[in-house]
Design an enzyme around this catalytic site. Structure first.
Site, PDB file in Angstrom:
ATOM      1  N   GLY A  20     -18.068  -8.179 -33.546  1.00 52.34           N
ATOM      2  CA  GLY A  20     -19.320  -8.462 -34.245  1.00 52.34           C
ATOM      3  C   GLY A  20     -19.106  -9.057 -35.620  1.00 52.34           C
ATOM      4  N   TYR A  23     -21.586 -13.168 -38.691  1.00 53.06           N
ATOM      5  CA  TYR A  23     -22.972 -13.132 -39.156  1.00 53.06           C
ATOM      6  C   TYR A  23     -23.591 -14.516 -38.977  1.00 53.06           C
ATOM      7  CZ  TYR A  23     -26.983 -12.328 -42.235  1.00 53.06           C
ATOM      8  OH  TYR A  23     -28.257 -12.202 -42.746  1.00 53.06           O
ATOM      9  N   GLY A  24     -24.752 -14.552 -38.340  1.00 52.40           N
ATOM     10  CA  GLY A  24     -25.393 -15.832 -38.038  1.00 52.40           C
ATOM     11  C   GLY A  24     -25.209 -16.255 -36.596  1.00 52.40           C
ATOM     12  N   ASN A  25     -24.296 -15.569 -35.886  1.00 51.98           N
ATOM     13  CA  ASN A  25     -24.048 -15.822 -34.466  1.00 51.98           C
ATOM     14  C   ASN A  25     -24.682 -14.670 -33.692  1.00 51.98           C
ATOM     15  OD1 ASN A  25     -22.880 -15.753 -31.868  1.00 51.98           O
ATOM     16  ND2 ASN A  25     -21.040 -16.794 -32.558  1.00 51.98           N
ATOM     17  N   VAL A  26     -25.816 -14.938 -33.049  1.00 54.96           N
ATOM     18  CA  VAL A  26     -26.625 -13.882 -32.444  1.00 54.96           C
ATOM     19  C   VAL A  26     -25.848 -13.107 -31.384  1.00 54.96           C
ATOM     20  CG1 VAL A  26     -28.718 -13.408 -31.114  1.00 54.96           C
ATOM     21  CG2 VAL A  26     -28.768 -15.107 -32.958  1.00 54.96           C
ATOM     22  N   SER A  28     -22.575 -12.747 -30.975  1.00 55.74           N
ATOM     23  CA  SER A  28     -21.499 -11.974 -31.597  1.00 55.74           C
ATOM     24  C   SER A  28     -22.043 -10.683 -32.186  1.00 55.74           C
ATOM     25  CB  SER A  28     -20.815 -12.807 -32.690  1.00 55.74           C
ATOM     26  OG  SER A  28     -19.959 -12.011 -33.485  1.00 55.74           O
ATOM     27  N   ASN A 110     -13.527 -25.438 -33.364  1.00 60.68           N
ATOM     28  CA  ASN A 110     -13.430 -25.203 -34.808  1.00 60.68           C
ATOM     29  C   ASN A 110     -12.020 -25.384 -35.349  1.00 60.68           C
ATOM     30  OD1 ASN A 110     -15.523 -22.641 -33.864  1.00 60.68           O
ATOM     31  ND2 ASN A 110     -16.263 -24.221 -35.245  1.00 60.68           N
ATOM     32  N   GLU A 174     -16.041 -26.626 -40.627  1.00 62.73           N
ATOM     33  CA  GLU A 174     -15.975 -25.919 -39.349  1.00 62.73           C
ATOM     34  C   GLU A 174     -15.453 -26.795 -38.211  1.00 62.73           C
ATOM     35  OE1 GLU A 174     -17.247 -22.438 -38.792  1.00 62.73           O
ATOM     36  OE2 GLU A 174     -16.880 -22.411 -40.950  1.00 62.73           O
ATOM     37  N   ARG A 214     -22.591 -23.251 -42.715  1.00 60.76           N
ATOM     38  CA  ARG A 214     -21.130 -23.171 -42.823  1.00 60.76           C
ATOM     39  C   ARG A 214     -20.467 -24.503 -43.168  1.00 60.76           C
ATOM     40  NH1 ARG A 214     -19.511 -19.137 -37.778  1.00 60.76           N
ATOM     41  NH2 ARG A 214     -21.216 -17.643 -38.053  1.00 60.76           N
ATOM     42  N   HIS A 250     -23.617 -23.597 -35.622  1.00 62.44           N
ATOM     43  CA  HIS A 250     -22.920 -24.886 -35.586  1.00 62.44           C
ATOM     44  C   HIS A 250     -23.814 -25.897 -34.877  1.00 62.44           C
ATOM     45  CE1 HIS A 250     -18.917 -22.494 -35.649  1.00 62.44           C
ATOM     46  NE2 HIS A 250     -19.107 -23.031 -36.839  1.00 62.44           N
ATOM     47  N   CYS A 371     -17.506 -24.692 -27.252  1.00 65.84           N
ATOM     48  CA  CYS A 371     -16.713 -23.989 -28.274  1.00 65.84           C
ATOM     49  C   CYS A 371     -15.246 -23.906 -27.872  1.00 65.84           C
ATOM     50  CB  CYS A 371     -17.235 -22.567 -28.476  1.00 65.84           C
ATOM     51  SG  CYS A 371     -18.773 -22.451 -29.388  1.00 65.84           S
TER      52      CYS A 371
END
EC number: 3.5.3.23
Length: 448
Positions: A20, A23-26, A28, A110, A174, A214, A250, A371
């Site tokens: 987890g 932050y910002g990645n739902v 995750s 990335n 990124e 990012r 992203h 990804c």
């Protein structure tokens, strides 16, 4: 001279877990602390690589990172033997140990930004490792990434490597997750499309309010300069801050491009029409004709796009000129997304087929098909100069699946990360992997 675009997929590392951390990645965040299955994750990724190879695409593999990152923990004040460092970190700062064990390097979109030789001033393929400055667990990747890419693309006659940009927020980079290239043919000059979330120095650009942007405009411009790209061969576009605040961390979560096609959500960008006009004009000057496929919000909401990872798909060119869209199973499970995809392939669109893959282990951590791959457009002579050990073949697939079965655990929880035997298992596995892929010494434990 013939050219092709090679997808180099990230091999999932042995410490794959749901920390987890992003932050910002739902996905995750929502799957944090669940028990992961590293073996299944790696095999799912390898199955996708083999399937694309079997379809006739040139496919490569990119090695994972050494984890736990003991050197990083030492830098942060933990002392003693490697085992003692891990034990102390687990006792004193478990979240830091979790971050130091992240297998996030699997998302090689990335890893770097890549510019093909047809676009660059010196006629070489250029690589700039991404600093991934926004998150600690990713910011520690670029030194090893640079060594691995250097071992894969070693011939200085064909390949140029740049170190990551300065590791500060103003130059947050990124990599290819915010970069797409449009062209009429992979071997001909194209237009490189850099998407940024904010400007570090120019307050005229809006920024998201909830989640961090990012990628900065300044980072994108710096990479374009390093790669020797011409002004006529570059377009900068700003991501819509409102969708960043909805979990689009992203650009490859809300848009994907290939060849002359841009497949994007209606809400993906700011100032969409002027941006499309610039892209259309610049692509036209190098012989291309932009085909923009806009997915209306009335048919697929941003929320459904994020849940399903519709745009975190691979758009691949087939020999007949049509395109294949590689999507995760989650697209099939989402009624509005699947209905849209059926209409897309029924219409007169460049996308002729949709192929579904099970990538659940990666998806639950917030990473879909796009990804997991780094795209590198190569001419025949350049492909011949790539380290052959990293190009997927049927024997290599068999060797890697056996390697995974031997070395990977089928269960990984937070407590498992504190097991000192895990470090030994990972180093043993990676030492063998560098021999399989013919990389030489690229990991810290091999260099010391």
């Amino acid at each position: 001279m013939k050219s092709c675009e090679v997808n180099f997929d990230g091999l999932v590392g042995p410490t794959h877990n749901y920390g987890g951390l992003s932050y910002g990645n739902v996905a995750s965040q929502s799957n944090s602390q669940q028990c992961a299955n590293p073996r299944e994750a790696a095999l799912q990724g390898l199955a996708k690589m083999k399937a694309l190879m079997d379809l006739g695409f040139t496919q490569g593999v990119l090695a994972p990172q050494e984890r736990p990152d003991v050197a990083g923990l030492r830098q942060l004040g933990f002392i003693g033997s490697d085992e003692q460092v891990i034990e102390k970190a687990a006792r004193q700062d478990m979240p830091l140990l979790v971050a130091s064990c992240s297998a996030s390097s699997m998302w090689v979109a990335n890893a770097a930004t890549v510019s093909p030789s047809a676009d660059t001033a010196d006629g070489r393929v250029h690589f700039t490792a991404a600093n991934l400055n926004c998150k600690y667990h990713r910011s520690i990747e670029h030194p090893t990434t640079s060594r691995v890419l250097g071992a894969m693309f070693a011939d200085a006659k064909h390949f140029a490597h740049h170190p990551a940009l300065p590791p500060v927020a103003q130059f947050g980079d990124e990599g290819a997750a915010n970069h797409t290239r449009f062209c009429q043919d992979y071997g001909q000059p194209g237009v490189e499309f850099f998407v940024f979330g904010r400007s570090a120095f120019d307050t005229r650009y809006p920024a998201p309010q909830k989640y961090p942007a990012r990628q900065t405009l300044e980072a994108s411009r710096a990479v374009a300069r390093l790669h020797g790209l011409s002004e006529g061969g570059v377009v900068y576009a700003q991501q819509n801050p409102a969708v960043i605040d909805q979990g689009v961390f992203h650009n490859d979560v809300i848009a994907v491009g290939n060849g002359e096609v841009l497949f994007y959500h209606e809400d993906a960008f700011l100032n969409t029409e002027p941006m499309l006009n610039e892209l259309r004009d610049k692509l036209g000057r190098v012989g291309g004709q932009l085909r923009a496929i806009c997915v209306p919000r009335a048919e697929v909401s941003v929320q459904d796009a994020v849940r399903s990872y519709l745009f975190n798909s691979q758009l691949l060119s087939r020999p007949d000129g049509s395109m294949l869209l590689i999507v995760p199973q989650e697209c099939q499970a989402n009624a509005s997304v699947w209905a849209y995809l059926q209409r897309l392939i029924a219409d007169d669109s460049p996308v002729a087929q949709v192929k579904v893959f099970d990538l659940k282990q990666s998806m639950q951590n917030g990473g879909g098909p796009a990804c997991l791959r780094l795209r590198v457009a190569l001419k025949e002579t350049e492909l011949a100069a790539v380290n052959p050990g990293v190009i997927m073949t049927a024997p290599l697939y068999d060797t890697l699946t056996q390697w995974v079965d031997r070395h990977y655990r089928d269960r990984m929880s937070e407590n498992d990360l504190a097991d000192p035997r895990l470090l030994i298992q990972c180093r043993t596995a990676l030492d063998e992997l560098t021999q399989i892929l013919k990389l030489g010494a690229v990991y810290p434990f091999q260099l010391n």
